[in-house]
Write a protein that holds these residues in place. Sequence first.
Motif, PDB file in Angstrom:
ATOM      1  N   GLY A   1      -1.104  -6.819  15.176  1.00 47.85           N
ATOM      2  CA  GLY A   1      -1.333  -7.243  13.794  1.00 47.85           C
ATOM      3  C   GLY A   1      -2.128  -6.253  12.979  1.00 47.85           C
ATOM      4  N   ILE A   2      -1.994  -4.939  13.286  1.00 48.99           N
ATOM      5  CA  ILE A   2      -2.770  -3.931  12.559  1.00 48.99           C
ATOM      6  C   ILE A   2      -1.888  -2.755  12.139  1.00 48.99           C
ATOM      7  CG2 ILE A   2      -4.985  -4.490  13.625  1.00 48.99           C
ATOM      8  CD1 ILE A   2      -4.616  -2.061  15.451  1.00 48.99           C
ATOM      9  N   ALA A   3      -2.291  -2.119  11.067  1.00 55.03           N
ATOM     10  CA  ALA A   3      -1.685  -0.870  10.606  1.00 55.03           C
ATOM     11  C   ALA A   3      -2.791  -0.036   9.974  1.00 55.03           C
ATOM     12  CB  ALA A   3      -0.567  -1.124   9.608  1.00 55.03           C
ATOM     13  N   GLN A   4      -2.821   1.250  10.316  1.00 57.05           N
ATOM     14  CA  GLN A   4      -3.834   2.134   9.757  1.00 57.05           C
ATOM     15  C   GLN A   4      -3.217   2.952   8.638  1.00 57.05           C
ATOM     16  OE1 GLN A   4      -4.123   5.804  10.394  1.00 57.05           O
ATOM     17  NE2 GLN A   4      -6.288   6.172  10.114  1.00 57.05           N
ATOM     18  N   LEU A   5      -3.911   2.978   7.499  1.00 54.94           N
ATOM     19  CA  LEU A   5      -3.488   3.784   6.361  1.00 54.94           C
ATOM     20  C   LEU A   5      -4.338   5.042   6.316  1.00 54.94           C
ATOM     21  CD1 LEU A   5      -3.308   0.944   3.688  1.00 54.94           C
ATOM     22  CD2 LEU A   5      -1.461   1.806   5.148  1.00 54.94           C
ATOM     23  N   LYS A   6      -3.691   6.176   6.130  1.00 57.54           N
ATOM     24  CA  LYS A   6      -4.405   7.453   6.070  1.00 57.54           C
ATOM     25  C   LYS A   6      -5.165   7.579   4.753  1.00 57.54           C
ATOM     26  CE  LYS A   6      -1.123  10.004   8.877  1.00 57.54           C
ATOM     27  NZ  LYS A   6      -0.268  11.206   8.934  1.00 57.54           N
ATOM     28  N   VAL A   7      -6.308   8.237   4.822  1.00 56.81           N
ATOM     29  CA  VAL A   7      -7.102   8.555   3.642  1.00 56.81           C
ATOM     30  C   VAL A   7      -7.465  10.029   3.756  1.00 56.81           C
ATOM     31  CG1 VAL A   7      -9.205   8.094   2.343  1.00 56.81           C
ATOM     32  CG2 VAL A   7      -8.012   6.211   3.477  1.00 56.81           C
ATOM     33  N   GLY A   8      -6.770  10.865   3.004  1.00 55.10           N
ATOM     34  CA  GLY A   8      -7.012  12.303   3.078  1.00 55.10           C
ATOM     35  C   GLY A   8      -6.687  12.848   4.455  1.00 55.10           C
ATOM     36  N   GLY A   9      -7.347  13.924   4.822  1.00 54.22           N
ATOM     37  CA  GLY A   9      -7.116  14.556   6.110  1.00 54.22           C
ATOM     38  C   GLY A   9      -8.014  14.042   7.212  1.00 54.22           C
ATOM     39  N   GLU A  10      -8.797  13.008   6.919  1.00 54.77           N
ATOM     40  CA  GLU A  10      -9.738  12.471   7.895  1.00 54.77           C
ATOM     41  C   GLU A  10      -9.032  11.504   8.842  1.00 54.77           C
ATOM     42  OE1 GLU A  10     -12.653  10.662   5.354  1.00 54.77           O
ATOM     43  OE2 GLU A  10     -13.134  12.558   4.395  1.00 54.77           O
TER      44      GLU A  10
ATOM     45  N   LEU B   1      -5.426  -2.279   8.051  1.00 53.95           N
ATOM     46  CA  LEU B   1      -4.934  -3.576   7.600  1.00 53.95           C
ATOM     47  C   LEU B   1      -4.870  -4.494   8.809  1.00 53.95           C
ATOM     48  CD1 LEU B   1      -1.970  -2.311   5.398  1.00 53.95           C
ATOM     49  CD2 LEU B   1      -4.290  -2.893   4.659  1.00 53.95           C
ATOM     50  N   CYS B   2      -5.461  -5.670   8.697  1.00 49.42           N
ATOM     51  CA  CYS B   2      -5.500  -6.628   9.806  1.00 49.42           C
ATOM     52  C   CYS B   2      -4.867  -7.934   9.358  1.00 49.42           C
ATOM     53  CB  CYS B   2      -6.948  -6.889  10.233  1.00 49.42           C
ATOM     54  SG  CYS B   2      -7.839  -5.408  10.714  1.00 49.42           S
ATOM     55  N   ALA B   3      -3.752  -8.286   9.996  1.00 45.37           N
ATOM     56  CA  ALA B   3      -3.058  -9.522   9.640  1.00 45.37           C
ATOM     57  C   ALA B   3      -3.912 -10.722  10.021  1.00 45.37           C
ATOM     58  CB  ALA B   3      -1.710  -9.593  10.346  1.00 45.37           C
ATOM     59  N   GLU B   4      -4.195 -11.542   9.059  1.00 48.44           N
ATOM     60  CA  GLU B   4      -4.971 -12.764   9.248  1.00 48.44           C
ATOM     61  C   GLU B   4      -4.072 -13.908   8.824  1.00 48.44           C
ATOM     62  OE1 GLU B   4      -7.990 -12.752  10.530  1.00 48.44           O
ATOM     63  OE2 GLU B   4      -8.469 -10.627  10.377  1.00 48.44           O
ATOM     64  N   GLU B   5      -3.353 -14.480   9.759  1.00 49.93           N
ATOM     65  CA  GLU B   5      -2.315 -15.466   9.462  1.00 49.93           C
ATOM     66  C   GLU B   5      -2.816 -16.614   8.583  1.00 49.93           C
ATOM     67  OE1 GLU B   5      -0.019 -12.910  11.367  1.00 49.93           O
ATOM     68  OE2 GLU B   5       0.696 -14.593  10.196  1.00 49.93           O
ATOM     69  N   ALA B   6      -4.067 -16.969   8.711  1.00 46.73           N
ATOM     70  CA  ALA B   6      -4.583 -18.112   7.959  1.00 46.73           C
ATOM     71  C   ALA B   6      -4.678 -17.845   6.463  1.00 46.73           C
ATOM     72  CB  ALA B   6      -5.955 -18.508   8.494  1.00 46.73           C
ATOM     73  N   PHE B   7      -4.703 -16.566   6.052  1.00 53.01           N
ATOM     74  CA  PHE B   7      -4.906 -16.262   4.646  1.00 53.01           C
ATOM     75  C   PHE B   7      -3.670 -16.497   3.799  1.00 53.01           C
ATOM     76  CE2 PHE B   7      -8.293 -13.071   6.047  1.00 53.01           C
ATOM     77  CZ  PHE B   7      -9.251 -14.053   6.031  1.00 53.01           C
ATOM     78  N   GLY B   8      -2.479 -16.237   4.341  1.00 51.62           N
ATOM     79  CA  GLY B   8      -1.279 -16.356   3.524  1.00 51.62           C
ATOM     80  C   GLY B   8      -1.421 -15.503   2.278  1.00 51.62           C
TER      81      GLY B   8
ATOM     82  N   TYR C   1       0.819  -1.207   0.000  1.00 52.98           N
ATOM     83  CA  TYR C   1       0.000   0.000   0.000  1.00 52.98           C
ATOM     84  C   TYR C   1       0.857   1.262   0.000  1.00 52.98           C
ATOM     85  CZ  TYR C   1      -4.320  -2.577   0.197  1.00 52.98           C
ATOM     86  OH  TYR C   1      -5.371  -3.386  -0.131  1.00 52.98           O
ATOM     87  N   GLY C   2       2.073   1.188   0.529  1.00 50.11           N
ATOM     88  CA  GLY C   2       3.001   2.312   0.422  1.00 50.11           C
ATOM     89  C   GLY C   2       3.341   2.593  -1.034  1.00 50.11           C
ATOM     90  N   ARG C   3       3.590   1.524  -1.810  1.00 45.08           N
ATOM     91  CA  ARG C   3       3.851   1.689  -3.247  1.00 45.08           C
ATOM     92  C   ARG C   3       2.629   2.269  -3.955  1.00 45.08           C
ATOM     93  NH1 ARG C   3       5.156  -3.666  -3.262  1.00 45.08           N
ATOM     94  NH2 ARG C   3       3.863  -4.047  -5.091  1.00 45.08           N
ATOM     95  N   ALA C   4       1.436   1.972  -3.427  1.00 43.54           N
ATOM     96  CA  ALA C   4       0.194   2.472  -4.030  1.00 43.54           C
ATOM     97  C   ALA C   4      -0.125   3.901  -3.592  1.00 43.54           C
ATOM     98  CB  ALA C   4      -0.973   1.545  -3.671  1.00 43.54           C
ATOM     99  N   GLY C   5       0.741   4.503  -2.760  1.00 41.44           N
ATOM    100  CA  GLY C   5       0.562   5.901  -2.393  1.00 41.44           C
ATOM    101  C   GLY C   5      -0.081   6.160  -1.044  1.00 41.44           C
ATOM    102  N   PHE C   6      -0.295   5.131  -0.236  1.00 35.32           N
ATOM    103  CA  PHE C   6      -0.918   5.306   1.074  1.00 35.32           C
ATOM    104  C   PHE C   6       0.149   5.570   2.136  1.00 35.32           C
ATOM    105  CE2 PHE C   6      -4.058   3.030  -1.301  1.00 35.32           C
ATOM    106  CZ  PHE C   6      -5.287   3.398  -0.776  1.00 35.32           C
ATOM    107  N   ALA C   7      -0.087   6.532   3.017  1.00 37.92           N
ATOM    108  CA  ALA C   7       0.789   6.804   4.149  1.00 37.92           C
ATOM    109  C   ALA C   7       0.264   6.052   5.374  1.00 37.92           C
ATOM    110  CB  ALA C   7       0.835   8.300   4.443  1.00 37.92           C
ATOM    111  N   VAL C   8       1.169   5.594   6.216  1.00 39.10           N
ATOM    112  CA  VAL C   8       0.794   4.882   7.437  1.00 39.10           C
ATOM    113  C   VAL C   8       0.466   5.901   8.529  1.00 39.10           C
ATOM    114  CG1 VAL C   8       1.593   3.312   9.249  1.00 39.10           C
ATOM    115  CG2 VAL C   8       2.185   2.858   6.863  1.00 39.10           C
ATOM    116  N   GLY C   9      -0.724   5.766   9.122  1.00 43.53           N
ATOM    117  CA  GLY C   9      -1.119   6.603  10.253  1.00 43.53           C
ATOM    118  C   GLY C   9      -0.527   6.069  11.545  1.00 43.53           C
ATOM    119  N   PHE C  10      -0.659   4.770  11.736  1.00 48.38           N
ATOM    120  CA  PHE C  10      -0.017   4.089  12.858  1.00 48.38           C
ATOM    121  C   PHE C  10       0.124   2.621  12.526  1.00 48.38           C
ATOM    122  CE2 PHE C  10      -4.556   3.901  14.038  1.00 48.38           C
ATOM    123  CZ  PHE C  10      -4.711   2.538  14.307  1.00 48.38           C
ATOM    124  N   ARG C  11       1.037   1.984  13.226  1.00 48.17           N
ATOM    125  CA  ARG C  11       1.268   0.554  13.026  1.00 48.17           C
ATOM    126  C   ARG C  11       1.522  -0.075  14.380  1.00 48.17           C
ATOM    127  NH1 ARG C  11       5.544  -2.226   8.784  1.00 48.17           N
ATOM    128  NH2 ARG C  11       5.362  -4.340   9.615  1.00 48.17           N
TER     129      ARG C  11
END
Length: 136
Positions: free
Chosen positions: A44-53, A59-66, A29-39
């Motif tokens: 197992g979570i990271a929040q991606l910013k969307v505009g000024g909101e 993003l929620c890590a779900e180990e079973a998905f691979g 998502y960084g390559r796609a232009g999203f900035a990380v709000g917190f990680r």
Amino acid sequence: MSDDESYELLGFDHVLLPVGDLGEAVAFYGRAGFAVGFRMDEAGIAQLKVGGETPGILLCAEEAFGHRPPPWPAVRVWLEVADARVAARALETAGIGPLEGPSAGATGWTLEFADPWGNVVGFTDYGKRPELGRRP
């Protein structure tokens, strides 16, 4: 619900996307232009910013998905951008090909791309109908 038990929807908190590997998802998502709000790797979570909101994409890590999509239909979330054609070129430069688009729609240009876990993100602009967008 009874008349004395009403509530108001105030807005979005977060849109949750299941991912197989948090570090890989943050990089994608960084390559796609999203900035990380917190990680918070321990959760197992990271929040991606969307505009000024404050709300964003969580993003929620779900180990079973691979690296396979979850067992339900892919999550789809669409976000407004100033120009979807510019976003498409930036994604291509980052090595992220679109699933569809960019193509002209009723309000402007649109495109969709998918992450490695099958979540689909759409970008749309309001070039044809600026009065409907955030920046008329």
